[in-house]
Design an enzyme around this catalytic site. Structure first.
Site, PDB file in Angstrom:
ATOM      1  N   ASP A  66     -91.405  -1.764  50.409  1.00 28.14           N
ATOM      2  CA  ASP A  66     -90.254  -2.362  51.078  1.00 28.14           C
ATOM      3  C   ASP A  66     -90.488  -2.497  52.590  1.00 28.14           C
ATOM      4  O   ASP A  66     -90.939  -1.554  53.243  1.00 28.14           O
ATOM      5  CB  ASP A  66     -89.040  -1.454  50.830  1.00 28.14           C
ATOM      6  CG  ASP A  66     -87.718  -2.097  51.167  1.00 28.14           C
ATOM      7  OD1 ASP A  66     -87.338  -3.055  50.483  1.00 28.14           O
ATOM      8  OD2 ASP A  66     -87.049  -1.632  52.117  1.00 28.14           O
TER       9      ASP A  66
ATOM     10  N   ASP B 159     -90.835   1.102  43.559  1.00 24.28           N
ATOM     11  CA  ASP B 159     -90.412   0.529  44.829  1.00 24.28           C
ATOM     12  C   ASP B 159     -90.507   1.630  45.882  1.00 24.28           C
ATOM     13  O   ASP B 159     -89.892   2.684  45.747  1.00 24.28           O
ATOM     14  CB  ASP B 159     -88.963   0.030  44.699  1.00 24.28           C
ATOM     15  CG  ASP B 159     -88.689  -1.174  45.580  1.00 24.28           C
ATOM     16  OD1 ASP B 159     -89.113  -1.148  46.737  1.00 24.28           O
ATOM     17  OD2 ASP B 159     -88.051  -2.123  45.094  1.00 24.28           O
TER      18      ASP B 159
ATOM     19  N   HIS C 197     -84.341  -9.799  43.974  1.00 23.73           N
ATOM     20  CA  HIS C 197     -82.964  -9.313  44.049  1.00 23.73           C
ATOM     21  C   HIS C 197     -82.287  -9.635  45.389  1.00 23.73           C
ATOM     22  O   HIS C 197     -81.135  -9.255  45.587  1.00 23.73           O
ATOM     23  CB  HIS C 197     -82.954  -7.807  43.810  1.00 23.73           C
ATOM     24  CG  HIS C 197     -83.681  -7.070  44.896  1.00 23.73           C
ATOM     25  ND1 HIS C 197     -85.046  -7.191  45.080  1.00 23.73           N
ATOM     26  CD2 HIS C 197     -83.242  -6.251  45.879  1.00 23.73           C
ATOM     27  CE1 HIS C 197     -85.406  -6.480  46.134  1.00 23.73           C
ATOM     28  NE2 HIS C 197     -84.337  -5.892  46.630  1.00 23.73           N
ATOM     29  N   ASP C 198     -83.009 -10.272  46.303  1.00 28.64           N
ATOM     30  CA  ASP C 198     -82.426 -10.640  47.601  1.00 28.64           C
ATOM     31  C   ASP C 198     -82.219 -12.148  47.736  1.00 28.64           C
ATOM     32  O   ASP C 198     -81.723 -12.612  48.766  1.00 28.64           O
ATOM     33  CB  ASP C 198     -83.362 -10.225  48.750  1.00 28.64           C
ATOM     34  CG  ASP C 198     -83.534  -8.720  48.876  1.00 28.64           C
ATOM     35  OD1 ASP C 198     -82.605  -7.973  48.510  1.00 28.64           O
ATOM     36  OD2 ASP C 198     -84.607  -8.298  49.354  1.00 28.64           O
TER      37      ASP C 198
ATOM     38  N   GLU D  14     -93.785  -5.966  50.893  1.00 23.58           N
ATOM     39  CA  GLU D  14     -92.760  -6.937  51.291  1.00 23.58           C
ATOM     40  C   GLU D  14     -92.812  -6.962  52.815  1.00 23.58           C
ATOM     41  O   GLU D  14     -92.531  -5.963  53.472  1.00 23.58           O
ATOM     42  CB  GLU D  14     -91.368  -6.517  50.827  1.00 23.58           C
ATOM     43  CG  GLU D  14     -90.337  -7.601  51.152  1.00 23.58           C
ATOM     44  CD  GLU D  14     -88.950  -7.068  51.446  1.00 23.58           C
ATOM     45  OE1 GLU D  14     -87.968  -7.774  51.206  1.00 23.58           O
ATOM     46  OE2 GLU D  14     -88.837  -5.922  51.931  1.00 23.58           O
TER      47      GLU D  14
HETATM   48  O1  TEU Z   1     -85.398  -6.453  52.016  1.00 22.37           O
HETATM   49  C1  TEU Z   1     -85.747  -6.732  53.316  1.00 22.37           C
HETATM   50  C2  TEU Z   1     -85.358  -8.062  53.860  1.00 22.37           C
HETATM   51  O2  TEU Z   1     -85.762  -8.431  54.928  1.00 22.37           O
HETATM   52  C3  TEU Z   1     -84.481  -8.940  53.156  1.00 22.37           C
HETATM   53  O3  TEU Z   1     -84.807  -9.784  52.214  1.00 22.37           O
HETATM   54  C4  TEU Z   1     -83.065  -8.546  53.296  1.00 22.37           C
HETATM   55  O4  TEU Z   1     -82.449  -8.460  52.064  1.00 22.37           O
HETATM   56  C5  TEU Z   1     -82.318  -9.545  54.075  1.00 22.37           C
HETATM   57  O5  TEU Z   1     -82.931 -10.752  54.080  1.00 22.37           O
HETATM   58  C6  TEU Z   1     -82.089  -9.119  55.470  1.00 22.37           C
HETATM   59  O6  TEU Z   1     -81.566 -10.195  56.157  1.00 22.37           O
HETATM   60  C7  TEU Z   1     -85.675  -5.203  51.493  1.00 22.37           C
HETATM   61  C8  TEU Z   1     -85.045  -5.061  50.133  1.00 22.37           C
HETATM   62  O7  TEU Z   1     -85.614  -5.989  49.262  1.00 22.37           O
HETATM   63  C9  TEU Z   1     -83.563  -5.196  50.272  1.00 22.37           C
HETATM   64  O8  TEU Z   1     -82.906  -5.206  49.036  1.00 22.37           O
HETATM   65  C10 TEU Z   1     -83.075  -4.055  51.141  1.00 22.37           C
HETATM   66  O9  TEU Z   1     -81.717  -4.205  51.404  1.00 22.37           O
HETATM   67  C11 TEU Z   1     -83.826  -3.991  52.455  1.00 22.37           C
HETATM   68  O10 TEU Z   1     -85.236  -4.142  52.310  1.00 22.37           O
HETATM   69  C12 TEU Z   1     -83.613  -2.654  53.107  1.00 22.37           C
HETATM   70  O11 TEU Z   1     -84.251  -1.651  52.370  1.00 22.37           O
END
Ligand code: TEU
Ligand code: CA
Length: 561
Positions: free
Chosen positions: A204, A98, A326-327, A257
């Protein structure tokens, strides 16, 4: 020509802290992952995306990195990591790391140095003078941007009298990509991991690196200011440079992402001739039943889902395909029978819908990413006490909603639908203590359904969700048509959808019922549904013109219809 081995594999995301604990401290770790590699091989996995295991103070569970080139002691050592690379390789599994480079932790040495305005590291981050002073003499932030975590994006530093920018948590300061020195540092980090054996990176929030200007943003309910930094020309240039100077020397791939990305932007980011990303994660399909990104639930409609899938399947040469990470919510609790509004009571429906959604994902064109626990139908968290929430985003959201006087029951409802803790509860390995995840106290509450939903219980049952995943992964890996064939949408209404995959003379037809009631197939699908049933989530071999509740079925026809 690059050999695109990643187009022939199924990937699996590991969120290390919740996967397998090996030493009883309640936190999953690298030795724990090594002990489960055989399970992944058996499932048919060829690529692991490993969520962050780097040194981190954990303001955002590892997405705030204080040292990119060392392993956080809670996860193990660099030797463990090296062993993970080699043990995975023995099993034909490659690992992508990551890459979290939009921001570092505020405890990263670069940021610590940067606090000193005279330091050569000052310019590694985005420091700005206040816009002015208010009537009480207090500094006014440089612009009106709002962030991803429902907190201010500018943090004032008394010492230097300036603010630093953080699009996420205040412990995640954004790097300054106008500084070539920053890009040089990132190149070293990429090489470090590629030389150790990484097969690429999940990148990310990779489309927001370059902040073209720091002017005020247009008024917006979501992330205000986005137009100044989302998918900018400067961002494209950085991705090209990383590919040209580093990534192209290795047999590796990248999956970005890309937040709030639209199709035209995505086309540029993934256009092979431009040399930026190999594929990307978009969010549209998971937001068809949500308002304001994923925060407020609204009604599901299968025809909307098909429209979004078709747009991306046909719009890009190659997709990263995913239903969970994970989100996000667990897919069976989101589009399936494990959801709040649906027929949660019925164990049958839970299993059929989990299988059908797996079949849907694995019959799309692209590289599928399965998230840990998805293959056994894990569901959203079940704790009822808001105090138990760990996710910083959910906690901030709750605070914000309280300020807006939103009643407690509604806050909880929305948090339950959107919280990232939904996907983060520990992996349910068996029906023993702590679901076999740890012998200690797990860092986040284990779902009490683990006695019913667990890996061990499904391993030996031929009808389980796990066995079904194994079967369809195998089917996919053996079929060029399922991996690379064209995607043709056929039909959708509120509840059911149908599409085909075609390559040369081969045609597969996928039919899925995303509702709790049996549905008749419309006459329009007579021809398509005439093929032989290869697999059905309800275990049927003949559809007789209808789909059972939550049933997905894959059919094969000799020729295109
Ligand atoms: O996520 C970025 C992101 O935009 C999202 O899915 C976030 O969790 C949320 O929707 C914001 O509203 C990435 C990672 O996957 C996430 O776990 C991190 O917290 C984020 O970046 C910051 O590094
Ligand atoms: Ca541990």
């Amino acid at each position: 020509m690059r050999k695109k081995w990643w187009q022939d594999a199924v990937a699996y995301q590991i969120y290390p802290r919740s996967f397998q604990d090996s030493n009883g401290d309640g936190i999953g770790d690298i030795p724990g992952i090594i002990s489960r590699l055989d399970e992944l091989k058996e499932l048919g996995i060829g690529i692991i995306w490993l969520s962050p295991v780097y040194k981190s103070p954990d303001a955002d569970n590892g997405y705030d990195i204080s040292d990119y080139c060392s392993i956080d002691p809670r996860y193990g050592t660099m030797r463990d990591m090296q062993k993970l690379f080699s043990e995975a390789k023995k099993r034909g599994i490659r690992i992508i790391m990551d890459l979290v480079i939009n921001h570092t932790s505020d405890e990263h040495p670069w940021f610590r140095e940067s606090l000193d305005p005279a330091s050569e590291y000052r310019d590694y981050y985005i420091w700005q003078k206040p816009k002015g002073r208010d009537r009480n003499g207090r500094p006014i932030p440089p612009n009106n941007w709002t962030g991803f975590f429902m907190e201010p994006v500018w943090e004032y530093d008394e010492n230097s009298g300036e603010y630093y920018l953080h699009l996420f948590h205040k412990k995640q300061p954004d790097l300054n990509y106008k500084n070539p020195q920053v890009i040089a540092e990132i190149k070293d980090i990429l090489r470090f991991w590629l030389d150790k054996g990484a097969a690429g990176f999940r990148c990310d929030v990779i489309n927001v690196l370059y902040k073209t200007s720091l002017e005020d943003g247009k008024k917006s309910l979501t992330v205000q200011g986005l137009e100044h930094y989302k998918s900018q020309e400067g961002n494209h240039e950085i991705l090209k440079e990383l590919r040209r100077d580093v990534l192209s020397d290795y047999n590796c791939f990248t999956v970005g992402e890309t937040v709030m990305v639209d199709l035209p932007e995505a086309k540029l980011l993934c256009d092979e001739s431009r040399g930026e990303l190999d594929m990307l994660f978009y969010f549209d399909h998971l937001e068809i039943d949500r308002l304001i990104a994923r925060f407020i639930p609204k009604k599901f409609n299968a025809s909307k889902l098909l429209a979004v899938l078709a747009k991306w399947q046909q719009g890009l040469e190659w997709n990263a395909v995913y239903f969970e990470n994970h989100d996000q919510s667990r897919i069976v609790s989101h589009f399936g029978a494990g959801g709040p509004k649906q027929d949660n009571k019925s164990a049958d429906n839970w299993a059929v819908s989990a299988k059908s959604l797996g079949l849907l994902e694995l019959t799309l064109k692209g590289t599928p990413f399965i998230y840990q626990g998805q293959e056994i139908g894990m569901t959203n968290f079940d704790f009822t006490d808001p105090e138990k929430l760990n996710d910083v985003e959910s906690r901030n959201l709750d605070t914000l909603m309280k300020k807006m006087h939103i009643p407690a029951f509604l806050r909880w409802k929305w948090i339950k639908a959107s919280s990232r803790d939904n996907a983060r509860t520990p992996m349910q390995w068996n029906s023993g203590a702590n679901a076999g995840f740890t012998t200690g106290i797990p860092w986040l509450g284990i779902n009490s359904n683990y006695t019913r939903i667990n890996y061990e219980g499904q391993k030996h049952s031929p009808d389980s969700i796990l066995s079904f995943y194994k079967k369809i992964i195998k089917l996919r890996l053996e079929s060029e048509c399922l991996k690379k064939g064209d995607f043709i949408p056929l039909y959708a209404d509120t509840h059911i959808m149908a599409y085909q995959r075609r390559l040369n003379n081969e045609t597969y037809t996928m039919l899925i019922n995303l509702s709790a009631k049996a549905q008749k197939l419309p006459p329009k699908l007579d021809n398509a549904a005439a093929g032989a049933v290869i697999v059905s989530a309800a275990g049927r071999t003949n559809l007789e013109g209808m789909l059972f509740a939550w049933e997905g079925a894959l059919l094969k026809s000799g020729k295109a219809l």
